[in-house]
Design a protein around this motif. Sequence first.
Motif, PDB file in Angstrom:
ATOM      1  N   ARG A   1       0.831  -1.210   0.000  1.00 16.14           N
ATOM      2  CA  ARG A   1       0.000   0.000   0.000  1.00 16.14           C
ATOM      3  C   ARG A   1       0.864   1.257   0.000  1.00 16.14           C
ATOM      4  O   ARG A   1       0.593   2.209  -0.746  1.00 16.14           O
ATOM      5  CB  ARG A   1      -0.923  -0.030   1.211  1.00 16.14           C
ATOM      6  CG  ARG A   1      -1.966   1.073   1.241  1.00 16.14           C
ATOM      7  CD  ARG A   1      -3.013   0.798   2.300  1.00 16.14           C
ATOM      8  NE  ARG A   1      -2.443   0.583   3.621  1.00 16.14           N
ATOM      9  CZ  ARG A   1      -2.392  -0.592   4.254  1.00 16.14           C
ATOM     10  NH1 ARG A   1      -2.880  -1.683   3.671  1.00 16.14           N
ATOM     11  NH2 ARG A   1      -1.852  -0.706   5.458  1.00 16.14           N
ATOM     12  N   GLU A   2       1.924   1.258   0.802  1.00 14.71           N
ATOM     13  CA  GLU A   2       2.812   2.419   0.874  1.00 14.71           C
ATOM     14  C   GLU A   2       3.530   2.674  -0.446  1.00 14.71           C
ATOM     15  O   GLU A   2       3.914   3.808  -0.735  1.00 14.71           O
ATOM     16  CB  GLU A   2       3.853   2.209   1.987  1.00 14.71           C
ATOM     17  CG  GLU A   2       3.267   2.268   3.385  1.00 14.71           C
ATOM     18  CD  GLU A   2       4.281   1.888   4.449  1.00 14.71           C
ATOM     19  OE1 GLU A   2       3.979   2.113   5.640  1.00 14.71           O
ATOM     20  OE2 GLU A   2       5.359   1.362   4.100  1.00 14.71           O
ATOM     21  N   ASN A   3       3.699   1.617  -1.232  1.00 11.62           N
ATOM     22  CA  ASN A   3       4.422   1.741  -2.498  1.00 11.62           C
ATOM     23  C   ASN A   3       3.508   1.719  -3.718  1.00 11.62           C
ATOM     24  O   ASN A   3       3.970   1.532  -4.839  1.00 11.62           O
ATOM     25  CB  ASN A   3       5.466   0.625  -2.603  1.00 11.62           C
ATOM     26  CG  ASN A   3       6.627   0.830  -1.644  1.00 11.62           C
ATOM     27  OD1 ASN A   3       7.432   1.727  -1.831  1.00 11.62           O
ATOM     28  ND2 ASN A   3       6.698   0.013  -0.612  1.00 11.62           N
ATOM     29  N   HIS A   4       2.196   1.902  -3.474  1.00 13.49           N
ATOM     30  CA  HIS A   4       1.202   1.997  -4.556  1.00 13.49           C
ATOM     31  C   HIS A   4       1.180   0.728  -5.419  1.00 13.49           C
ATOM     32  O   HIS A   4       1.050   0.804  -6.638  1.00 13.49           O
ATOM     33  CB  HIS A   4       1.480   3.223  -5.436  1.00 13.49           C
ATOM     34  CG  HIS A   4       1.675   4.491  -4.651  1.00 13.49           C
ATOM     35  ND1 HIS A   4       0.650   5.099  -3.970  1.00 13.49           N
ATOM     36  CD2 HIS A   4       2.790   5.235  -4.425  1.00 13.49           C
ATOM     37  CE1 HIS A   4       1.117   6.185  -3.354  1.00 13.49           C
ATOM     38  NE2 HIS A   4       2.402   6.286  -3.612  1.00 13.49           N
ATOM     39  N   LEU A   5       1.289  -0.416  -4.760  1.00 16.60           N
ATOM     40  CA  LEU A   5       1.269  -1.696  -5.463  1.00 16.60           C
ATOM     41  C   LEU A   5       0.026  -2.477  -5.054  1.00 16.60           C
ATOM     42  O   LEU A   5      -0.431  -2.390  -3.915  1.00 16.60           O
ATOM     43  CB  LEU A   5       2.527  -2.518  -5.138  1.00 16.60           C
ATOM     44  CG  LEU A   5       3.871  -1.824  -5.373  1.00 16.60           C
ATOM     45  CD1 LEU A   5       5.015  -2.746  -4.954  1.00 16.60           C
ATOM     46  CD2 LEU A   5       4.027  -1.427  -6.834  1.00 16.60           C
ATOM     47  N   ASP A   6      -0.505  -3.254  -5.986  1.00 15.17           N
ATOM     48  CA  ASP A   6      -1.671  -4.098  -5.725  1.00 15.17           C
ATOM     49  C   ASP A   6      -1.281  -5.564  -5.791  1.00 15.17           C
ATOM     50  O   ASP A   6      -0.449  -5.966  -6.619  1.00 15.17           O
ATOM     51  CB  ASP A   6      -2.773  -3.828  -6.757  1.00 15.17           C
ATOM     52  CG  ASP A   6      -3.367  -2.439  -6.610  1.00 15.17           C
ATOM     53  OD1 ASP A   6      -3.391  -1.920  -5.472  1.00 15.17           O
ATOM     54  OD2 ASP A   6      -3.801  -1.866  -7.627  1.00 15.17           O
ATOM     55  N   PHE A   7      -1.907  -6.366  -4.919  1.00 15.95           N
ATOM     56  CA  PHE A   7      -1.710  -7.818  -4.912  1.00 15.95           C
ATOM     57  C   PHE A   7      -2.910  -8.477  -5.583  1.00 15.95           C
ATOM     58  O   PHE A   7      -4.054  -8.223  -5.206  1.00 15.95           O
ATOM     59  CB  PHE A   7      -1.583  -8.326  -3.475  1.00 15.95           C
ATOM     60  CG  PHE A   7      -1.394  -9.816  -3.347  1.00 15.95           C
ATOM     61  CD1 PHE A   7      -0.130 -10.382  -3.394  1.00 15.95           C
ATOM     62  CD2 PHE A   7      -2.491 -10.649  -3.165  1.00 15.95           C
ATOM     63  CE1 PHE A   7       0.050 -11.752  -3.265  1.00 15.95           C
ATOM     64  CE2 PHE A   7      -2.329 -12.028  -3.041  1.00 15.95           C
ATOM     65  CZ  PHE A   7      -1.051 -12.577  -3.094  1.00 15.95           C
ATOM     66  N   HIS A   8      -2.655  -9.314  -6.584  1.00  9.31           N
ATOM     67  CA  HIS A   8      -3.707 -10.009  -7.319  1.00  9.31           C
ATOM     68  C   HIS A   8      -3.568 -11.514  -7.065  1.00  9.31           C
ATOM     69  O   HIS A   8      -2.612 -12.134  -7.540  1.00  9.31           O
ATOM     70  CB  HIS A   8      -3.598  -9.728  -8.823  1.00  9.31           C
ATOM     71  CG  HIS A   8      -3.595  -8.275  -9.160  1.00  9.31           C
ATOM     72  ND1 HIS A   8      -4.743  -7.575  -9.448  1.00  9.31           N
ATOM     73  CD2 HIS A   8      -2.567  -7.376  -9.246  1.00  9.31           C
ATOM     74  CE1 HIS A   8      -4.438  -6.312  -9.707  1.00  9.31           C
ATOM     75  NE2 HIS A   8      -3.133  -6.165  -9.586  1.00  9.31           N
ATOM     76  N   PRO A   9      -4.490 -12.127  -6.319  1.00  8.52           N
ATOM     77  CA  PRO A   9      -4.364 -13.559  -6.009  1.00  8.52           C
ATOM     78  C   PRO A   9      -4.401 -14.432  -7.262  1.00  8.52           C
ATOM     79  O   PRO A   9      -5.145 -14.146  -8.208  1.00  8.52           O
ATOM     80  CB  PRO A   9      -5.589 -13.837  -5.127  1.00  8.52           C
ATOM     81  CG  PRO A   9      -6.034 -12.502  -4.642  1.00  8.52           C
ATOM     82  CD  PRO A   9      -5.691 -11.529  -5.722  1.00  8.52           C
ATOM     83  N   LEU A  10      -3.602 -15.482  -7.245  1.00  2.00           N
ATOM     84  CA  LEU A  10      -3.611 -16.485  -8.314  1.00  2.00           C
ATOM     85  C   LEU A  10      -4.231 -17.790  -7.822  1.00  2.00           C
ATOM     86  O   LEU A  10      -5.167 -18.309  -8.415  1.00  2.00           O
ATOM     87  CB  LEU A  10      -2.185 -16.735  -8.823  1.00  2.00           C
ATOM     88  CG  LEU A  10      -1.579 -15.643  -9.702  1.00  2.00           C
ATOM     89  CD1 LEU A  10      -0.079 -15.851  -9.861  1.00  2.00           C
ATOM     90  CD2 LEU A  10      -2.260 -15.606 -11.067  1.00  2.00           C
ATOM     91  N   PHE A  11      -3.697 -18.330  -6.711  1.00  2.00           N
ATOM     92  CA  PHE A  11      -4.264 -19.554  -6.141  1.00  2.00           C
ATOM     93  C   PHE A  11      -3.870 -19.660  -4.681  1.00  2.00           C
ATOM     94  O   PHE A  11      -2.923 -19.005  -4.217  1.00  2.00           O
ATOM     95  CB  PHE A  11      -3.798 -20.794  -6.915  1.00  2.00           C
ATOM     96  CG  PHE A  11      -2.322 -21.115  -6.752  1.00  2.00           C
ATOM     97  CD1 PHE A  11      -1.893 -22.044  -5.807  1.00  2.00           C
ATOM     98  CD2 PHE A  11      -1.366 -20.502  -7.551  1.00  2.00           C
ATOM     99  CE1 PHE A  11      -0.547 -22.344  -5.658  1.00  2.00           C
ATOM    100  CE2 PHE A  11      -0.018 -20.798  -7.414  1.00  2.00           C
ATOM    101  CZ  PHE A  11       0.397 -21.720  -6.462  1.00  2.00           C
TER     102      PHE A  11
END
Length: 307
Positions: free
Chosen positions: A159-169
């Motif tokens: 969040r602090e680095n403006h990144l998003d996590f997208h789940p795969l499995f």
Amino acid sequence: MTLQQLKYVIEIVNSGSINEAAKRLFITQPSLSSAVKELEAELGVELFLRSARGISLTAEGVEFLGYARQVVEQTSLLEQRYLNRKPSRQLCSISTQHYAFAVNAFVNMIKKSGADEYEFTLRETRTYEIIEDVRTMRSELGILYKNPFNAKVIDKLLRENHLDFHPLFTANPHIFISAQNPLAAREYVTLEDLEEFPYLSFEQGEYNSFYFSEEILSTVFHKKSIHVSDRATLFNLLIGLNGYTISTGVVSADLNGENIIPVRLLADDQIQVGWIANHQLQLSKQASAYLAELRFVITEYGQELQE
């Protein structure tokens, strides 16, 4: 603003420095720096942060890079279609924890790229460095995992680095061991079963926090513990010392042969593997192609996609 200036910005990001980009572009470093400053002055925004540690994109620079890549890719397609020009050199950089399926997908992506010229980079590296690579755009994508133990720390850092996590499995925990290990015939094992076997894990260098460990249950004490920096060494030690490591259970026979096998570990935990990227940035054609291959490989190994 010119197409050449857009290409300059993209090359600086790909190279990681103005000096290296100037070498690749066959121009002088002062000329490249001047072109970028002229572009920044025209746009009225600062694209790069310059410091003793090097150069990195600002928030505005990240957004600009996304548009620049789209323009350059579309221009290349127009030139190929109407001017019969040679396809442009394909570029793609991925940073990942030490997962065989990430390598499988990378191999597939390259085979299907159809490019006469390309420069692809796959970095199997430490958790913190994956996040830093994607933050600075050294890599477009990062592959890592979250679980209940590390999620708050990882989410805060993303969040602090403006990144998003997208789940795969999401996978149940397994151990990887040699096919000759005394536990190889077991349907499942417990932590108690593993007490006398050497435990192998990937060292995390300067950021050696339990929260950045590539292995779940990182706070569990092990009588025999070995830290390594690469996957080949870890697998050799699994075989040579009858050691074990904890991972997703997804292992590639194509890349690693039949000597390494997964066995279910009974533990109250799960591993959610996903990819990270800057939330302002639209992925390049090659990064999107890599994700498509990654999803295909994951389903081939029997995992259910979460996207």
